[in-house]
Design a protein around this motif. Structure first.
Motif, mmCIF file in Angstrom:
data_model
loop_
_atom_site.group_PDB
_atom_site.id
_atom_site.type_symbol
_atom_site.label_atom_id
_atom_site.label_comp_id
_atom_site.label_asym_id
_atom_site.label_seq_id
_atom_site.Cartn_x
_atom_site.Cartn_y
_atom_site.Cartn_z
ATOM 1 N N ASN A 1 0.927 -1.210 -0.067
ATOM 2 C CA ASN A 1 -0.144 0.176 -0.174
ATOM 3 C C ASN A 1 0.768 1.243 0.118
ATOM 4 O OD1 ASN A 1 -2.931 -0.213 -0.046
ATOM 5 N ND2 ASN A 1 -2.833 -1.560 1.572
ATOM 6 N N ASN B 1 0.881 3.853 -3.205
ATOM 7 C CA ASN B 1 0.272 5.463 -2.865
ATOM 8 C C ASN B 1 1.272 6.304 -2.453
ATOM 9 O OD1 ASN B 1 -2.828 4.268 -3.266
ATOM 10 N ND2 ASN B 1 -2.278 3.172 -1.312
ATOM 11 N N THR C 1 -6.244 -3.713 -0.931
ATOM 12 C CA THR C 1 -6.733 -4.072 0.503
ATOM 13 C C THR C 1 -7.815 -5.125 0.346
ATOM 14 O OG1 THR C 1 -6.222 -1.733 1.205
ATOM 15 C CG2 THR C 1 -8.062 -2.944 2.566
#
Length: 320
Positions: A176, A180, A259
């Motif tokens: 993640n 990001n 996710t």
């Protein structure tokens, strides 16, 4: 009978959590590739299998030399990530990139190619292991503290299971963050959004796609090493069924959603373990434990019928 079933519940939930993290780790690789290319890379199952084989071989040769299982495991994870990631890049370069270069628009062509690559990798590993060790089934050799365990309340917990869960969570957080919060992640998202525009902005899509396969393959390699540590016995075809279930987990959570892949794996692991434990008792033995595999594919069928975007509602824009 009810009391006996309830007494088993904490252990069943923990076992389902463990199985769910295995599916989730594999599903992360599917999600990475699909998010960029909208390609279901079924060869990822064999990338996972290669990681498992690397894990077995590292423990085979280093366990007699290094007495600490954690140190050997770290080396196995590193080598598994490197070898599986490199193999994923090779697969992308030799099998998928030529199709993109030809401008192939038929979605079946890369899908069939992925299945063909799976067969090639399976037989390649079988050939190598057959020549090297004359073995088909490979047995993991565990050393302390990985072979230790303890009981918490009524739940039997192995140290290697806790390591698998910890590494899975670290993989989710790290992936993640990479996607990001880093420059590479921005480039990956740009290519996933619009490959042509990304090229005009100075991004080389081929390089980004290759690195995406490297990351996804490395995650699969780590998952394979941990799978071998947890379940001990592997063979060249060990990636097939977990790979299909991990694909189901990715669809369940929302294909293309990192996710969601983790969530889908955990949900699928719980449902499969609960079914495998309680289905024989609740049906009077008419349906055995083996019917737990039906649950995964039944979930996939129902999802494709009623909620194809998955639990988290991720809708991936079709590229034209």
């Amino acid at each position: 009978m009810l009391e006996g079933l309830l007494a088993l519940l904490p252990q069943v939930i923990f076992d389902g959590l463990l199985l769910g993290f295995v599916y989730a780790m594999i599903a992360l690789g599917y999600t990475m590739v699909y998010g960029v290319l909208e390609l279901i890379n079924f060869a990822h199952s064999e990338i996972f299998m290669i990681g498992a084989v690397v894990g077995v071989e590292v423990f085979r040769y280093l366990a007699p030399v290094i007495p600490n299982g954690i140190a050997v495991l770290v080396l196995a994870l590193i080598l598994g990530a490197i070898i599986s990631g490199t193999m994923a890049m090779i697969v992308e370069r030799l099998a998928y990139r030529p199709l993109r270069a030809r401008g192939t628009t038929n979605r079946l062509v890369p899908l069939i190619t992925a299945i063909g690559v799976s067969f090639v990798l399976q037989d390649l590993v079988r050939l190598v292991e057959g020549i090297w060790h004359n073995e088909f089934k490979l047995q993991m050799r565990l050393i302390p503290p990985l072979d230790g365990n303890f009981t918490f309340l009524t739940v039997f917990i192995q140290y290697k299971a806790l390591i698998l869960i910890l590494v899975s969570l670290l993989m989710l957080v790290g992936l993640n963050y990479l996607v990001n919060r880093t420059k590479l992640g921005t480039a990956i998202r740009a290519v996933a959004q619009d490959m042509s525009t990304a090229r005009l902005m100075g991004i080389n899509p081929d390089v980004i796609i290759s690195r995406t396969f490297l990351i996804g393959g490395s995650l699969g390699g780590v998952a394979g090493v941990l799978f071998a540590v947890q379940y001990s016995t592997i063979d060249p075809y060990v990636g097939f069924l977990p790979g299909l279930k991990a694909f189901t987990a990715a669809v369940l959570g929302g294909i293309g959603n990192i996710t969601g892949a983790m969530l889908g794996g955990l949900v699928l692991g719980q449902m499969e373990t609960l079914a495998g434990t309680y289905l024989p008792t609740l049906t009077g033995g008419n349906f055995g434990t083996e019917y737990k595999d039906v649950i995964a594919f039944l979930i996939l069928i129902l999802l494709l019928l009623f909620r194809p975007q998955g639990l988290l509602g991720q809708v991936v824009k079709e590229k034209v």
